[in-house]
Design an enzyme around this catalytic site. Structure first.
Site, short mmCIF file in Angstrom:
data_model
loop_
_atom_site.label_atom_id
_atom_site.label_comp_id
_atom_site.label_asym_id
_atom_site.label_seq_id
_atom_site.Cartn_x
_atom_site.Cartn_y
_atom_site.Cartn_z
CB SER A 94 -0.89 0.06 1.24
OG SER A 94 -1.65 -1.10 1.34
CB THR A 196 -2.24 4.03 3.91
OG1 THR A 196 -2.50 3.73 2.56
CG2 THR A 196 -1.90 5.50 4.06
CB THR A 214 -0.97 5.94 0.58
OG1 THR A 214 -1.72 4.77 0.25
CG2 THR A 214 -1.53 7.10 -0.20
NE ARG A 224 -8.49 7.30 -4.99
CZ ARG A 224 -8.01 7.02 -3.77
NH1 ARG A 224 -6.71 6.93 -3.57
NH2 ARG A 224 -8.82 6.86 -2.75
CB THR A 247 -5.55 4.40 7.16
OG1 THR A 247 -5.28 3.40 6.17
CG2 THR A 247 -6.19 3.74 8.37
N GLY A 248 -7.77 4.17 4.99
CA GLY A 248 -9.01 3.58 4.50
C GLY A 248 -9.43 4.24 3.19
C1 SD4 Z 1 -6.34 6.36 -0.20
N1 SD4 Z 1 -6.49 6.50 2.19
O1 SD4 Z 1 -5.61 6.56 -1.16
C2 SD4 Z 1 -5.72 5.93 1.11
C3 SD4 Z 1 -5.65 4.45 1.15
C4 SD4 Z 1 -5.32 3.86 2.47
O2 SD4 Z 1 -4.63 2.06 3.68
O3 SD4 Z 1 -5.39 4.42 3.52
N2 SD4 Z 1 -4.94 2.66 2.51
O4 SD4 Z 1 -7.57 6.45 -0.28
#
Ligand code: SD4
Length: 334
Positions: A94, A196, A214, A224, A247-248
């Site tokens: 990630s 991330t 990330t 994106r 994160t997420g």
């Molecule tokens: C994203 N928030 O690019 C990041 C991805 C992430 O663990 O946190 N991954 O949307």
């Protein structure tokens, strides 16, 4: 008219009395009304420092940050050192080298960094550079800007002496080729998909800093950009109050400006834990029934108090403070 003015004055006095009662009047004597309204009452004696907290199981990153903090280094140097660890790790899919690519097979990276003075630097959609966090720091320190994106970010990195390299590891390429068979984009963002790093630190002087880096959502559309490089979304630091990182699924964090929200909730008097809970629930309340997504926050306040919360089970964070160096499961809603 005179009577009305008196009533208004009395009401103001009354609210001021109530405010002082609520927030500890004695400690606030001598502060201007503006400070009264904006700065929580931090007790320097209770300071838990140094401290570093990172999203997910980023133990090695915390070790690198801790090394800096223990030797009296700055929170800024600590979070950069920490963030560079997963960036260079091919097994972290990630972040940085080894990160999963977009639909066209490009590894494109997002990162940001912020110091205790409110300076910030960020790169978005940066390709072929292994350490976007260090490029973000250069943007902060060497340019009049906060964010550089795409080709411009790459040109700047090369000018600064960073080397161009292939970031698509064999392992990530294999997964991508497999994904191409069905092309099913599932932006869920929980543990099996994500790692991330958002990393926050408080140094021995009591200063805060944060970093976030990330490769974004696996198999995202080309171009994106997620929350991670956006100051206030993926990460935010206000040295008067605290710091937060996310994160997420970045789209949910972006549309609630999540990390800024966590810090502002702490400014209003919430603990780091309560602030993370409220920011997560703002996203959760609006989720459609078919959305199965993860978002998690970590937060740290000026007192060295910390918190973490997420939508789903599975989010964990790594915490190093004097006498504690461990990984914890975060609380969650569902
Ligand atoms: C994203 N928030 O690019 C990041 C991805 C992430 O663990 O946190 N991954 O949307």
């Amino acid at each position: 008219m005179l009577l009305l003015t008196k009533v208004v004055k009395l009401n103001l006095l009354d609210s001021r009395r109530k405010f002082l009662k609520l927030f500890g009047g004695t400690a606030l004597v001598g502060l201007s009304p503006v400070q009264l309204a904006c700065t929580p009452n931090y007790n320097k004696d209770a300071l838990n420092k140094p401290l570093v907290i990172a999203t997910w199981n980023n133990y090695k990153a915390n070790e690198a940050a801790w090394e800096v903090l223990q030797n009296g280094g700055s929170a800024l140097d600590a979070v950069e050192a920490g963030a560079r660890i997963p960036e260079a790790d091919p097994n972290d899919q990630s972040v940085g080298y080894g990160g999963l690519p977009d639909r066209e097979g490009n590894v494109s990276l997002d990162a940001c960094i912020m110091d205790h003075l409110g300076n910030a630097g960020s790169v978005c959609y940066l390709k072929n550079i292994k350490h976007p966090i260090s490029v973000a720091r250069k943007v902060m320190e060497e340019t009049p800007h906060v964010i550089l994106a795409g080709d411009g970010a790459l040109a700047f990195a090369l000018e600064q002496g960073f080397e161009k390299e292939n970031l698509l590891s064999d392992q990530a390429k294999e997964k991508w080729l497999d994904w191409l068979k069905e092309k099913n984009y599932r932006p869920e963002g929980n543990r099996d998909q994500h790692d991330t790093i958002g990393i926050l630190a408080i140094d021995q002087k009591g200063n805060l800093a944060g970093a976030c880096t990330t490769s974004g959502m696996a198999y995202k559309m080309q171009g994106r950009v997620g929350d991670s490089p956006i100051i206030g979304a993926g990460m935010f630091v206000d040295n008067e109050v605290g710091a937060a990182a996310a994160t997420g699924v970045g789209e949910k964090v972006l549309t609630t400006l999540g990390s800024f929200l966590v810090v502002e909730l702490m400014r209003q008097g919430k603990s780091p834990q309560e602030a993370c809970e409220e920011a997560v629930s703002r996203i959760h309340r609006k989720l459609k029934s078919e959305e199965n997504i993860q978002v998690g926050y970590v937060a740290l306040d000026k007192n060295g108090r910390f918190g973490a919360h997420s939508i789903q089970k599975g989010f964990e964070y790594t915490l190093f403070k004097p006498e504690t160096k461990t990984k914890f499961a975060a609380s969650f809603i569902q």
